[in-house]
Design a protein around this motif. Structure first.
Motif, PDB file in Angstrom:
ATOM      1  N   ILE A 113       0.841  -1.203   0.000  1.00  0.00           N
ATOM      2  CA  ILE A 113       0.000   0.000   0.000  1.00  0.00           C
ATOM      3  C   ILE A 113       0.871   1.247   0.000  1.00  0.00           C
ATOM      4  CG2 ILE A 113      -1.690   1.327   1.344  1.00  0.00           C
ATOM      5  CD1 ILE A 113      -2.764  -1.391   2.355  1.00  0.00           C
ATOM      6  N   ALA A 114       1.930   1.230   0.839  1.00  0.00           N
ATOM      7  CA  ALA A 114       2.812   2.397   0.919  1.00  0.00           C
ATOM      8  C   ALA A 114       3.511   2.673  -0.406  1.00  0.00           C
ATOM      9  CB  ALA A 114       3.844   2.183   2.026  1.00  0.00           C
ATOM     10  N   GLU A 115       3.910   1.596  -1.113  1.00  0.00           N
ATOM     11  CA  GLU A 115       4.606   1.776  -2.386  1.00  0.00           C
ATOM     12  C   GLU A 115       3.665   2.233  -3.489  1.00  0.00           C
ATOM     13  OE1 GLU A 115       8.450  -1.231  -2.249  1.00  0.00           O
ATOM     14  OE2 GLU A 115       6.508  -2.064  -2.901  1.00  0.00           O
ATOM     15  N   SER A 116       2.411   1.770  -3.466  1.00  0.00           N
ATOM     16  CA  SER A 116       1.471   2.124  -4.533  1.00  0.00           C
ATOM     17  C   SER A 116       0.716   3.421  -4.248  1.00  0.00           C
ATOM     18  CB  SER A 116       0.469   0.991  -4.757  1.00  0.00           C
ATOM     19  OG  SER A 116      -0.272   0.740  -3.578  1.00  0.00           O
ATOM     20  N   LEU A 117       0.467   3.709  -2.986  1.00  0.00           N
ATOM     21  CA  LEU A 117      -0.278   4.921  -2.622  1.00  0.00           C
ATOM     22  C   LEU A 117       0.583   5.811  -1.725  1.00  0.00           C
ATOM     23  CD1 LEU A 117      -3.768   3.263  -1.908  1.00  0.00           C
ATOM     24  CD2 LEU A 117      -3.121   4.617  -3.924  1.00  0.00           C
ATOM     25  N   ASN A 118       0.478   5.562  -0.413  1.00  0.00           N
ATOM     26  CA  ASN A 118       1.216   6.336   0.573  1.00  0.00           C
ATOM     27  C   ASN A 118       1.140   5.576   1.896  1.00  0.00           C
ATOM     28  OD1 ASN A 118       1.283   8.521   2.884  1.00  0.00           O
ATOM     29  ND2 ASN A 118       2.222   9.497   1.091  1.00  0.00           N
ATOM     30  N   TRP A 119       2.162   5.722   2.735  1.00  0.00           N
ATOM     31  CA  TRP A 119       2.168   4.978   3.996  1.00  0.00           C
ATOM     32  C   TRP A 119       0.969   5.308   4.870  1.00  0.00           C
ATOM     33  CZ3 TRP A 119       2.273   7.826   8.467  1.00  0.00           C
ATOM     34  CH2 TRP A 119       2.774   9.133   8.420  1.00  0.00           C
ATOM     35  N   ARG A 120       0.418   6.508   4.726  1.00  0.00           N
ATOM     36  CA  ARG A 120      -0.723   6.910   5.557  1.00  0.00           C
ATOM     37  C   ARG A 120      -1.949   6.034   5.287  1.00  0.00           C
ATOM     38  NH1 ARG A 120       0.478  11.808   7.875  1.00  0.00           N
ATOM     39  NH2 ARG A 120       2.257  12.915   6.939  1.00  0.00           N
ATOM     40  N   TYR A 121      -2.146   5.629   4.043  1.00  0.00           N
ATOM     41  CA  TYR A 121      -3.309   4.803   3.714  1.00  0.00           C
ATOM     42  C   TYR A 121      -3.238   3.430   4.376  1.00  0.00           C
ATOM     43  CZ  TYR A 121      -4.787   8.264   0.292  1.00  0.00           C
ATOM     44  OH  TYR A 121      -5.224   9.420  -0.302  1.00  0.00           O
ATOM     45  N   SER A 122      -2.036   2.973   4.673  1.00  0.00           N
ATOM     46  CA  SER A 122      -1.897   1.693   5.377  1.00  0.00           C
ATOM     47  C   SER A 122      -2.582   1.756   6.737  1.00  0.00           C
ATOM     48  CB  SER A 122      -0.416   1.349   5.549  1.00  0.00           C
ATOM     49  OG  SER A 122       0.222   1.188   4.308  1.00  0.00           O
ATOM     50  N   PHE A 123      -2.376   2.856   7.452  1.00  0.00           N
ATOM     51  CA  PHE A 123      -2.990   3.003   8.770  1.00  0.00           C
ATOM     52  C   PHE A 123      -4.497   3.232   8.673  1.00  0.00           C
ATOM     53  CE2 PHE A 123       1.452   4.229   9.735  1.00  0.00           C
ATOM     54  CZ  PHE A 123       1.707   3.290  10.730  1.00  0.00           C
TER      55      PHE A 123
END
Length: 422
Positions: free
Chosen positions: A164-174
Motif C-alpha cells: 500500500i505504501a509503495e502504490s499509494l502512501n504509507w498513511r493509507y496503510s494506517f
C-alpha cells in the motif's frame, strides 16, 4: 446436563478461539505495521533512529500500564466482554489517527493512544480462551490464538502495508488497518458471551471474586520469573522487529519490497512455531520448551547481523530461526493460567506484560535506537540476541505446570495427581 450441552460447548469453544485469533492478530498487525513502514515514514517526518525507538517505547509504556489496570478491573468486575469490545473500537480509532501524523509529536500522541487501547486486549482475549477451553485443548488453543501475532502481524502486515505504501502512501496503510477492528468489535458484541472465570463454563454460572483475594495473582514464583522472562522476550521482539528492516535497507542495501519478504518469511516461521511449541509443551512440559527455544531464538538476530546474504537466503534462515514467537504464549499465557486461581488469570498475565513492556518494550528500543545512531547500526540486533538469552537463563527456575507432564510424573512416582491451581 443434556447430551447436546457438551456439543454446544465445543462449538462455542471453537468460535471463541477463532474470534480471539483475529482479535489478537489485528491488534498485533496494528502494532507491528509501523516497524515495516518506518523506511517510508522516517524520511517524510525526518525521524532519527532515536525517535523511531521513542515512538515504539511510548506505545509500550501506555500498553503496559493500561494492560494491568484494565485487566485487573475486568477480573474484579467480571466484565471482560464490555472492556474488550470498547477498547477494540478505540484502538481502531488510534490506528487511523497514526496515518494523520504530520510531526513527531503527533505521532507520539497517536501511538500512546494506541498503546492504551491495545494493552488489555491480549490478556482479555486469552482469558476468554481459558474460560471456554477444555483442558486437553488449553495449550493448543492459547498457542493458536497467540500465533496470530505471527500470521497477521509478521506475515500479512509487511506484505500488505508495504504494498500500500509503495502504490499509494504509507498513511493509507494506517487508514485501512482501522477497518478490521470495527468489524471484530461488532461480531463480539453480537455473539460473544461473558467469560466465566469462577463457576461452570458450560452453564455460564458467574461468581465475582473478592478484592481481598487479589493478592493471589502475585502468589506463584512462575509469575515473578515470567516478568523477567517477559523483559527478555520484549527486548528481543522490539529491538529486532523495529530495527531489522531499517538495518537490511541501509546496511545490506536490500530494497524495502525484498525486506518485507524476509520479514514475512520470519512471520510465517513464527506462526508455525506458535502452533507447534505450545502443542509440544502440553506433552513435553512447559519448562523444557522455554529453555531449549529461548536459547535457539538468540540466533535469529545474530544471523541477520552477521550473514550478509541475498534476501532469499535470509528469508530461509529467518523462517527456521523464528522460534521466539512460539515460546511466547507458553510463558505469557499458558504458564500463568496454570499457576494462579482462574479468577485472576488476566491480572497475572497483565503483570507479566506490564514488566516486560516497561523494561523490554520501552527501554530497549530507545537504548537500541541511540546505540544505532551513535555506535553501530548492528547494535540493536545484538541487544535482541541478549534478550532471548536472558529468557534461556531464567527459564531454568520455572516450576512445571503442564497437566499431562505432571500426571505422568505423579504416576511414575506413585503419587496422587497434583495439578496447578489454575
Amino acid at each position: 446436563m443434556t447430551d447436546s450441552t457438551p456439543l454446544r460447548f465445543r462449538r462455542y469453544e471453537n468460535f471463541i478461539v477463532i474470534a480471539m485469533f483475529f482479535t489478537y492478530g489485528f491488534v498485533m498487525m496494528d502494532r507491528l505495521s509501523i516497524t515495516f513502514l518506518f523506511p517510508f515514514m522516517a524520511p517524510e517526518l525526518k525521524l532519527t533512529n532515536t525517535e523511531i525507538g521513542l515512538s515504539v517505547s511510548i506505545l509500550s509504556i501506555c500498553w503496559a500500564i493500561s494492560s494491568w489496570v484494565f485487566s485487573s478491573l475486568s477480573d474484579l468486575m467480571n466484565a471482560k466482554k464490555k472492556f474488550l469490545t470498547f477498547i477494540i473500537l478505540v484502538f481502531s480509532l488510534a490506528s487511523f489517527s497514526t496515518g494523520l501524523a504530520a510531526t513527531f509529536g503527533v505521532l507520539m500522541l497517536a501511538r500512546g493512544l494506541m498503546g492504551a487501547a491495545e494493552g488489555p486486549v491480549v490478556t482479555l482475549a486469552q482469558a476468554a480462551v481459558i474460560a471456554d477451553s477444555s483442558q486437553r485443548r488449553r495449550g493448543f488453543n492459547m498457542g493458536f490464538v497467540q500465533s496470530s501475532t505471527a500470521l497477521l502481524g509478521s506475515v500479512v502486515a509487511p506484505l500488505a502495508v508495504v504494498a500500500i505504501a509503495e502504490s499509494l502512501n504509507w498513511r493509507y496503510s494506517f487508514y485501512l488497518l482501522a477497518l478490521p477492528g470495527v468489524i471484530i468489535a461488532l461480531i463480539l458484541m453480537r455473539y460473544m458471551k461473558e467469560p466465566v472465570m469462577i463457576g461452570s463454563a458450560v452453564d455460564h454460572v458467574h461468581v465475582k471474586p473478592k478484592l481481598s483475594d487479589y493478592k493471589q495473582a502475585f502468589a506463584h514464583r512462575n509469575i515473578w520469573l515470567g516478568m523477567i522472562i517477559s523483559v527478555g522476550f520484549m527486548g528481543w521482539l522490539f529491538a529486532f522487529t523495529t530495527f531489522a528492516p531499517t538495518f537490511l535497507v541501509e546496511v545490506d542495501k536490500i530494497s524495502p519490497g525484498k525486506v518485507s519478504l524476509v520479514m514475512s518469511a520470519m512471520g510465517l516461521g513464527s506462526f508455525i512455531w506458535g502452533l507447534v511449541l505450545p502443542y509440544l509443551s502440553d506433552r513435553l512440559g512447559r519448562k523444557p520448551i522455554m529453555i531449549t527455544f529461548g536459547l535457539l531464538a538468540s540466533l535469529a538476530p545474530i544471523v541477520l547481523a552477521e550473514v550478509h546474504a541475498t534476501a532469499g537466503v535470509l528469508a530461509v534462515l529467518a523462517f527456521f530461526l523464528a522460534v521466539a514467537q512460539g515460546y511466547a504464549p507458553v510463558f505469557m499465557a499458558i504458564i500463568p493460567a496454570e499457576s494462579v486461581p482462574r479468577a485472576f488469570v488476566a491480572t497475572a498475565m497483565s503483570l507479566i506484560v506490564l514488566v516486560g513492556e516497561l523494561f523490554g518494550g520501552t527501554l530497549v528500543p530507545t537504548i537500541a535506537g541511540s546505540l544505532a545512531d551513535h555506535v553501530s547500526p548492528v547494535a540493536p540486533l545484538w541487544m535482541a540476541a541478549a534478550g532471548s538469552f536472558l529468557v534461556f537463563l531464567v527459564s531454568f527456575g520455572l516450576k512445571e505446570t503442564s497437566p499431562m507432564k505432571l500426571q505422568r510424573t505423579a504416576a511414575k512416582n506413585g503419587l496422587e495427581d497434583v495439578l496447578p491451581t489454575g
